[in-house]
Design a protein around this motif. Structure first.
Motif, PDB file in Angstrom:
ATOM      1  N   LYS A 218       0.818  -1.224   0.000  1.00 20.13           N
ATOM      2  CA  LYS A 218       0.000   0.000   0.000  1.00 20.13           C
ATOM      3  C   LYS A 218       0.849   1.271   0.000  1.00 20.13           C
ATOM      4  O   LYS A 218       0.780   2.080  -0.919  1.00 20.13           O
ATOM      5  N   HIS A 222       1.551   3.535  -3.404  1.00 21.22           N
ATOM      6  CA  HIS A 222       0.972   4.865  -3.617  1.00 21.22           C
ATOM      7  C   HIS A 222       2.032   5.976  -3.591  1.00 21.22           C
ATOM      8  O   HIS A 222       1.857   7.019  -4.226  1.00 21.22           O
ATOM      9  N   ASN A 241      -3.828   9.477  -5.471  1.00 15.63           N
ATOM     10  CA  ASN A 241      -2.790   8.727  -4.758  1.00 15.63           C
ATOM     11  C   ASN A 241      -2.441   9.372  -3.413  1.00 15.63           C
ATOM     12  O   ASN A 241      -2.212   8.670  -2.428  1.00 15.63           O
ATOM     13  N   SER A 244      -5.035   8.460  -0.874  1.00 15.01           N
ATOM     14  CA  SER A 244      -4.792   7.092  -0.393  1.00 15.01           C
ATOM     15  C   SER A 244      -3.635   7.066   0.598  1.00 15.01           C
ATOM     16  O   SER A 244      -3.702   6.412   1.644  1.00 15.01           O
ATOM     17  N   LYS A 247      -4.668   8.424   4.023  1.00 19.54           N
ATOM     18  CA  LYS A 247      -5.434   7.416   4.790  1.00 19.54           C
ATOM     19  C   LYS A 247      -4.514   6.359   5.380  1.00 19.54           C
ATOM     20  O   LYS A 247      -4.635   5.980   6.547  1.00 19.54           O
TER      21      LYS A 247
END
Length: 312
Positions: A218, A222, A241, A244, A247
Motif C-alpha cells: 500500500k 501509492h 494517490n 490514499s 489514509k
C-alpha cells in the motif's frame, strides 16, 4: 567572513518508504537558509551554534582519520574558524523536517572538504552516490543514522528523484503556476519533532509481518505512483494517490502524527479540502498538505499556520 547560502529542503514523497527502497522526491525550499559566519555580534544563538560546531568537529575528525574514509577535511582551518567564533547563521527551524542539519552539513562540506566534488562537475551516478555516502556519514552525528539525502539536496539546490537506494538523479519538476488553485503547503504543528525516536518506532514496526506487507503493498505503491504523477503533471492521479497515502499514514503511522492533529487529518480526507502527510519523520515540526483549492484549505485551517511551498 560570510559563507555561501544553503537552503532547506522538503521531501515531498518517500518518508520512511525510501528506507525500504520506495521512490522519493525531494525539492529545495528557498524560504529558509543558512550560512557560516564570523562577526562581532553577541547572542545566545551564536554561542549555542559555535558550541555545537565545536562538538561536531570530533565527529568530522573520526571520519577524517578512518582507514577507508570517503572524505578528508581541512580540520586546522575549521578549528581555527570555530576558535574565532564561527557559527551557522540559519533561519531553518530545527526539528521541523525541513533539513536544518542537512544545510549545515552541506555548508561544512563546501567550505572544508578536501578534493570535494563540486556542483559544477558532470554529476554522474558514481559522483552522486559518493556525495550521498559522504553526507550520510557527516549527518549521522545529528540523527544517529542518515540517508545523506537532505545535505545532498541542500548542496545541489536541485530537485532530487530517488529511484532506489542506489539510484538517484537530479529531476526536472513541472513549473509552478501562479494562477493555479492547487498547492503543496506546510502546516505548523507548533511542536518540535525528534527524528531518532520516530525512526526507532518505524524499525520496531518493521519487525511485524503485517506492517511490512502494508508498507510494500500500500504505502510504497501509492508513494511511487504519487512521484510518477507529480513528475508527469497528472493532477487527478496525484490527488487520488495522495488521498490514499493520507489514509494509509493515519491508519498505520499514528505515533508520528501529534495526537491533537488526528481529527484535523481525518477532516481533510472526509471533506477533500486537503490531504495531509508526514514531512520527514513526523512527531512534530511541519506536516505536508496537498490541496486542489488553497483558499478553501486556508479557510478550513484558519486557526493554523499555513505556508505555501508549491503551486499547481
Amino acid at each position: 567572513m560570510k559563507g555561501p547560502l544553503f537552503y532547506s529542503k522538503i521531501l515531498l514523497f518517500g518518508e520512511y518508504g525510501i528506507i525500504k527502497d520506495s521512490r522519493g522526491l525531494s525539492i529545495p525550499y528557498n524560504f529558509y537558509k543558512g550560512a557560516l559566519k564570523i562577526d562581532d555580534l553577541d547572542s545566545d544563538l551564536k554561542t549555542k551554534s559555535n558550541r555545537e560546531l565545536s562538538s561536531y568537529v570530533n565527529h568530522l575528525e573520526s571520519i577524517h582519520h578512518k582507514k577507508d574514509t570517503p572524505v578528508k577535511f581541512d580540520l586546522e582551518s575549521l578549528k581555527d574558524d570555530i576558535g574565532q567564533g564561527m557559527y551557522f547563521d540559519s533561519s531553518i527551524p530545527q526539528g521541523y523536517g525541513v533539513g536544518s542539519s542537512g544545510a549545515l552539513v552541506a555548508t561544512i562540506y563546501d567550505k572544508y572538504a578536501l578534493e570535494k566534488i563540486t556542483i559544477l562537475e558532470n554529476l554522474n551516478q558514481t559522483k552522486l552516490q559518493k556525495l550521498k555516502k559522504i553526507f550520510a556519514e557527516m549527518e549521522a552525528f545529528f540523527h544517529g543514522k542518515s540517508s545523506g539525502l537532505d545535505p545532498l539536496n541542500s548542496y545541489l539546490s536541485l530537485p532530487i528523484l530517488i529511484k532506489s537506494k542506489n539510484n538517484i538523479e537530479p529531476a526536472g519538476i513541472p513549473s509552478q503556476t501562479k494562477v493555479g488553485k492547487g498547492a503543496v503547503f506546510l502546516l505548523d504543528t507548533g511542536k518540535v519533532g525528534q527524528t531518532a525516536p520516530m525512526v526507532n518506532i518505524f524499525m520496531e514496526n518493521m519487525k511485524q509481518e503485517g506492517f511490512r506487507k502494508m508498507l510494500k503493498d500500500k504505502f510504497i505503491k501509492h508513494t511511487d505512483a504519487s512521484v510518477d504523477s507529480f513528475l508527469k503533471g497528472d493532477i487527478n492521479a496525484l490527488f487520488s494517490n495522495v488521498k490514499s497515502l493520507s489514509k494509509i499514514v493515519l491508519e498505520n503511522f499514528k505515533p508520528m502524527i501529534p495526537k491533537h492533529f488526528h481529527s484535523l487529518w481525518e477532516k481533510g480526507i472526509e471533506t477533500n479540502a486537503y490531504y495531509l502527510k508526514l514531512c520527514g519523520s513526523g512527531g512534530g515540526g511541519y506536516m505536508l498538505g496537498f490541496t486542489e483549492d488553497i483558499e478553501k484549505a486556508k479557510k478550513t485551517l484558519k486557526d493554523y499556520k499555513v505556508e505555501v511551498v508549491y503551486n499547481f
